[in-house]
Design a protein around this motif. Structure first.
Motif, PDB file in Angstrom:
ATOM      1  N   ARG A 268      80.011 -18.571  49.705  1.00  0.00           N
ATOM      2  CA  ARG A 268      79.764 -17.905  48.247  1.00  0.00           C
ATOM      3  C   ARG A 268      77.991 -17.269  48.086  1.00  0.00           C
ATOM      4  NH1 ARG A 268      79.863 -22.280  42.836  1.00  0.00           N
ATOM      5  NH2 ARG A 268      82.232 -21.384  43.406  1.00  0.00           N
ATOM      6  N   PRO A 269      77.194 -16.377  47.684  1.00  0.00           N
ATOM      7  CA  PRO A 269      76.380 -15.813  47.505  1.00  0.00           C
ATOM      8  C   PRO A 269      75.570 -16.403  46.447  1.00  0.00           C
ATOM      9  CG  PRO A 269      78.414 -14.025  46.624  1.00  0.00           C
ATOM     10  CD  PRO A 269      78.728 -15.308  47.065  1.00  0.00           C
ATOM     11  N   ASP A 270      74.089 -16.185  46.796  1.00  0.00           N
ATOM     12  CA  ASP A 270      73.196 -16.417  45.911  1.00  0.00           C
ATOM     13  C   ASP A 270      73.004 -15.212  44.838  1.00  0.00           C
ATOM     14  OD1 ASP A 270      71.461 -15.032  46.754  1.00  0.00           O
ATOM     15  OD2 ASP A 270      70.566 -16.448  48.314  1.00  0.00           O
ATOM     16  N   ALA A 271      72.532 -15.292  43.592  1.00  0.00           N
ATOM     17  CA  ALA A 271      71.502 -14.147  42.552  1.00  0.00           C
ATOM     18  C   ALA A 271      72.210 -13.281  43.001  1.00  0.00           C
ATOM     19  CB  ALA A 271      70.995 -15.000  41.652  1.00  0.00           C
ATOM     20  N   VAL A 272      70.392 -13.441  44.155  1.00  0.00           N
ATOM     21  CA  VAL A 272      70.349 -11.865  44.280  1.00  0.00           C
ATOM     22  C   VAL A 272      71.835 -11.602  45.157  1.00  0.00           C
ATOM     23  CG1 VAL A 272      68.570 -10.506  45.903  1.00  0.00           C
ATOM     24  CG2 VAL A 272      67.927 -12.601  44.866  1.00  0.00           C
ATOM     25  N   GLU A 273      72.282 -12.461  46.456  1.00  0.00           N
ATOM     26  CA  GLU A 273      73.265 -11.327  47.361  1.00  0.00           C
ATOM     27  C   GLU A 273      74.052 -10.992  46.417  1.00  0.00           C
ATOM     28  OE1 GLU A 273      72.513 -14.709  51.583  1.00  0.00           O
ATOM     29  OE2 GLU A 273      73.689 -15.272  49.823  1.00  0.00           O
ATOM     30  N   THR A 274      74.341 -11.569  45.301  1.00  0.00           N
ATOM     31  CA  THR A 274      75.845 -11.055  44.486  1.00  0.00           C
ATOM     32  C   THR A 274      75.200  -9.993  43.708  1.00  0.00           C
ATOM     33  OG1 THR A 274      76.326 -13.481  43.725  1.00  0.00           O
ATOM     34  CG2 THR A 274      76.855 -11.554  42.510  1.00  0.00           C
ATOM     35  N   SER A 275      73.805  -9.524  43.762  1.00  0.00           N
ATOM     36  CA  SER A 275      73.306  -8.153  43.155  1.00  0.00           C
ATOM     37  C   SER A 275      73.856  -7.609  43.754  1.00  0.00           C
ATOM     38  CB  SER A 275      72.328  -8.381  42.537  1.00  0.00           C
ATOM     39  OG  SER A 275      71.562  -9.604  41.208  1.00  0.00           O
ATOM     40  N   ALA A 276      73.739  -7.799  45.112  1.00  0.00           N
ATOM     41  CA  ALA A 276      73.531  -6.484  46.080  1.00  0.00           C
ATOM     42  C   ALA A 276      74.797  -6.292  45.925  1.00  0.00           C
ATOM     43  CB  ALA A 276      72.630  -7.387  47.060  1.00  0.00           C
ATOM     44  N   LEU A 277      75.800  -7.357  46.836  1.00  0.00           N
ATOM     45  CA  LEU A 277      77.069  -7.001  47.071  1.00  0.00           C
ATOM     46  C   LEU A 277      77.301  -6.306  45.794  1.00  0.00           C
ATOM     47  CD1 LEU A 277      77.634 -10.276  48.285  1.00  0.00           C
ATOM     48  CD2 LEU A 277      78.185  -8.261  50.000  1.00  0.00           C
ATOM     49  N   LEU A 278      77.479  -6.686  44.570  1.00  0.00           N
ATOM     50  CA  LEU A 278      77.617  -5.907  43.725  1.00  0.00           C
ATOM     51  C   LEU A 278      77.585  -4.843  42.953  1.00  0.00           C
ATOM     52  CD1 LEU A 278      77.629  -8.847  40.329  1.00  0.00           C
ATOM     53  CD2 LEU A 278      79.653  -7.305  41.490  1.00  0.00           C
ATOM     54  N   TRP A 279      76.401  -4.123  43.517  1.00  0.00           N
ATOM     55  CA  TRP A 279      76.144  -2.380  43.788  1.00  0.00           C
ATOM     56  C   TRP A 279      76.275  -2.195  44.996  1.00  0.00           C
ATOM     57  CZ3 TRP A 279      72.345   0.725  41.703  1.00  0.00           C
ATOM     58  CH2 TRP A 279      72.555   2.328  43.143  1.00  0.00           C
ATOM     59  N   GLN A 280      76.889  -2.842  46.415  1.00  0.00           N
ATOM     60  CA  GLN A 280      77.351  -1.898  47.267  1.00  0.00           C
ATOM     61  C   GLN A 280      78.889  -1.781  46.583  1.00  0.00           C
ATOM     62  OE1 GLN A 280      76.626  -4.569  50.546  1.00  0.00           O
ATOM     63  NE2 GLN A 280      74.897  -3.080  51.261  1.00  0.00           N
ATOM     64  N   ALA A 281      79.957  -3.016  45.617  1.00  0.00           N
ATOM     65  CA  ALA A 281      81.008  -2.586  46.165  1.00  0.00           C
ATOM     66  C   ALA A 281      81.219  -1.584  45.007  1.00  0.00           C
ATOM     67  CB  ALA A 281      81.623  -4.021  45.241  1.00  0.00           C
ATOM     68  N   VAL A 282      80.425  -1.829  43.861  1.00  0.00           N
ATOM     69  CA  VAL A 282      80.649  -0.424  42.826  1.00  0.00           C
ATOM     70  C   VAL A 282      80.323   0.496  42.763  1.00  0.00           C
ATOM     71  CG1 VAL A 282      80.330  -1.124  40.026  1.00  0.00           C
ATOM     72  CG2 VAL A 282      80.799  -3.220  41.341  1.00  0.00           C
ATOM     73  N   VAL A 283      78.682   0.383  42.729  1.00  0.00           N
ATOM     74  CA  VAL A 283      78.024   1.660  43.252  1.00  0.00           C
ATOM     75  C   VAL A 283      78.706   2.482  43.992  1.00  0.00           C
ATOM     76  CG1 VAL A 283      75.638   2.559  42.248  1.00  0.00           C
ATOM     77  CG2 VAL A 283      76.574   0.705  41.211  1.00  0.00           C
ATOM     78  N   VAL A 284      78.156   2.359  45.070  1.00  0.00           N
ATOM     79  CA  VAL A 284      78.255   2.547  46.607  1.00  0.00           C
ATOM     80  C   VAL A 284      79.490   2.950  47.158  1.00  0.00           C
ATOM     81  CG1 VAL A 284      77.307   3.174  49.045  1.00  0.00           C
ATOM     82  CG2 VAL A 284      75.255   1.496  47.018  1.00  0.00           C
ATOM     83  N   THR A 285      80.124   1.624  47.288  1.00  0.00           N
ATOM     84  CA  THR A 285      81.736   2.132  47.408  1.00  0.00           C
ATOM     85  C   THR A 285      83.236   2.814  46.520  1.00  0.00           C
ATOM     86  OG1 THR A 285      81.445   0.255  48.521  1.00  0.00           O
ATOM     87  CG2 THR A 285      83.659   1.099  48.655  1.00  0.00           C
ATOM     88  N   VAL A 286      82.935   2.221  45.223  1.00  0.00           N
ATOM     89  CA  VAL A 286      83.646   3.215  43.988  1.00  0.00           C
ATOM     90  C   VAL A 286      83.553   4.369  43.738  1.00  0.00           C
ATOM     91  CG1 VAL A 286      84.957   2.943  41.976  1.00  0.00           C
ATOM     92  CG2 VAL A 286      84.632   0.330  43.460  1.00  0.00           C
ATOM     93  N   VAL A 287      81.509   4.711  43.625  1.00  0.00           N
ATOM     94  CA  VAL A 287      81.404   5.607  43.067  1.00  0.00           C
ATOM     95  C   VAL A 287      81.354   6.853  44.605  1.00  0.00           C
ATOM     96  CG1 VAL A 287      79.809   6.715  41.936  1.00  0.00           C
ATOM     97  CG2 VAL A 287      80.653   4.913  40.686  1.00  0.00           C
ATOM     98  N   GLY A 288      80.830   6.242  44.688  1.00  0.00           N
ATOM     99  CA  GLY A 288      80.178   6.478  46.476  1.00  0.00           C
ATOM    100  C   GLY A 288      81.588   6.856  47.125  1.00  0.00           C
ATOM    101  N   PHE A 289      81.871   6.540  47.147  1.00  0.00           N
ATOM    102  CA  PHE A 289      83.120   7.197  48.179  1.00  0.00           C
ATOM    103  C   PHE A 289      84.261   8.251  47.068  1.00  0.00           C
ATOM    104  CE2 PHE A 289      84.463   3.366  51.273  1.00  0.00           C
ATOM    105  CZ  PHE A 289      83.107   3.633  51.482  1.00  0.00           C
ATOM    106  N   VAL A 290      84.584   7.413  46.122  1.00  0.00           N
ATOM    107  CA  VAL A 290      85.284   8.279  44.868  1.00  0.00           C
ATOM    108  C   VAL A 290      84.748   9.922  45.857  1.00  0.00           C
ATOM    109  CG1 VAL A 290      86.330   9.490  43.417  1.00  0.00           C
ATOM    110  CG2 VAL A 290      86.374   7.262  44.933  1.00  0.00           C
ATOM    111  N   CYS A 291      82.951  10.705  45.375  1.00  0.00           N
ATOM    112  CA  CYS A 291      82.521  11.040  44.981  1.00  0.00           C
ATOM    113  C   CYS A 291      82.316  12.039  46.437  1.00  0.00           C
ATOM    114  CB  CYS A 291      81.117  10.870  44.474  1.00  0.00           C
ATOM    115  SG  CYS A 291      80.564  10.666  43.261  1.00  0.00           S
ATOM    116  N   TRP A 292      82.289  10.951  47.743  1.00  0.00           N
ATOM    117  CA  TRP A 292      82.616  11.388  48.864  1.00  0.00           C
ATOM    118  C   TRP A 292      83.639  12.472  49.620  1.00  0.00           C
ATOM    119  CZ3 TRP A 292      79.309  13.550  52.338  1.00  0.00           C
ATOM    120  CH2 TRP A 292      79.715  13.362  54.020  1.00  0.00           C
ATOM    121  N   TYR A 293      84.753  12.009  48.885  1.00  0.00           N
ATOM    122  CA  TYR A 293      86.178  12.907  49.371  1.00  0.00           C
ATOM    123  C   TYR A 293      86.441  13.482  47.712  1.00  0.00           C
ATOM    124  CZ  TYR A 293      86.987   9.157  52.721  1.00  0.00           C
ATOM    125  OH  TYR A 293      86.627   8.382  54.273  1.00  0.00           O
ATOM    126  N   MET A 294      86.419  13.414  46.794  1.00  0.00           N
ATOM    127  CA  MET A 294      86.108  14.389  45.956  1.00  0.00           C
ATOM    128  C   MET A 294      85.452  15.789  46.725  1.00  0.00           C
ATOM    129  SD  MET A 294      86.632  13.030  42.507  1.00  0.00           S
ATOM    130  CE  MET A 294      86.245  14.015  41.550  1.00  0.00           C
TER     131      MET A 294
END
Length: 287
Positions: free
Chosen positions: A207-233
């Motif tokens: 289980r990640p702590d609060a700081v790790e959770t924030s970093a993982l959420l940033w990577q998953a939601v912003v970098v991966t979901v938004v970033g990957f779709v924008c990159w391939y578009m």
């Protein structure tokens, strides 16, 4: 430059800026199990991307050939899981700038490799722009202490960055940016789980702590979901060669955000390198 090309360039630029900002988030995940973090990141991203994949998702996936599925597995293993692992492994014996310099050469490799795979000659404007981007990226990051292992893993990181673009080209058209992003995230999550179980056993996920959770959420939601779709578009609109030019913005974004968390500074070298990256990006499309 028409509207389609402009939108493609802006989408690719946004994706690379988001990835560059993620390097700052990585700095707070040093103590979290690597495979577990990748599993959470890509698993959550897949769940968020699946509803956005559009109609006919199952039919499009069933229509893929075995060769295309193998390509997707390689894309996830090389361009996502392997790339991140190579960067982490390189930084064990090398300063972070070393893998960054190698990854900054990706536009040059893609500018040569993609045309050759298509049976055509590299475009001179794109190649010159890629060289400027590579030099600018190196200027932004500088060079640091390393050894043979650091250089070897940095080369692997370069291969991962190139593979993330080149391996996606034949499967981008049948799947589209959203379904392609969702599919490779699902594959990457499975590969991460398998790697974690083999390497770390039962300790691969915690289980990640609060700081790790924030970093993982940033990577998953912003970098991966938004970033990957924008990159391939963006890649769909302007092609892999021109889209990869914008990867020079990754170290620029990392250099700009590092001072915010006290992990770096932005000075004359970074400003000069940023200007060279901008010039290369402008020159690549012939504008």
């Amino acid at each position: 430059m028409n509207a389609t090309t402009t939108r493609g360039a802006l989408l690719a630029a946004l994706a690379c800026v988001l990835v560059g900002g993620s390097f700052t988030a990585n700095s707070v995940l040093g103590d979290y199990p690597y495979a577990g973090g990748q599993f959470l990141r890509y698993g959550l991203a897949c769940l968020l991307l699946a509803p956005l994949a559009g109609k006919g998702t199952a039919a499009r996936l069933r229509a893929l050939t075995l060769r295309q599925w193998v390509r997707l597995a390689l894309l996830a293993a090389v361009g996502m899981v392997g790339f991140n692992l190579a960067v982490i492994a390189a930084e064990r014996t090398a300063e972070p700038a070393v893998p960054g310099v190698f990854v900054g050469c990706a536009p040059v490799v893609v500018a040569v490799l993609v045309p050759l795979l298509d049976g055509r000659r590299p475009q001179r404007a794109v190649l010159y722009g890629a060289l400027l981007v590579a030099v600018g990226a190196c200027a932004v990051q500088g060079w640091g202490r390393t050894d043979a292992a650091g250089i070897a893993f940095s080369v692997c990181a370069l291969a991962g960055e190139v593979g993330f673009a080149v391996l996606a080209v034949p499967v981008l058209r049948p799947l589209g940016p959203r379904l392609l992003s969702a599919t490779v995230c699902a594959v990457a999550a499975l590969e991460s789980a398998a790697a974690g179980l083999l390497a770390d056993g039962g300790g691969w996920l915690r289980r990640p702590d609060a700081v790790e959770t924030s970093a993982l959420l940033w990577q998953a939601v912003v970098v991966t979901v938004v970033g990957f779709v924008c990159w391939y578009m963006g890649m769909q609109r302007i092609g892999a060669e021109r889209a990869t030019l914008f990867s020079g913005l990754i170290p620029v974004a990392a250099a700009c955000t590092a001072p915010l968390v006290g992990t770096g500074s932005y000075g004359l070298a970074q400003a000069t390198g940023s200007a060279l990256v901008g010039l290369g990006v402008a020159l690549g499309p012939g504008r």
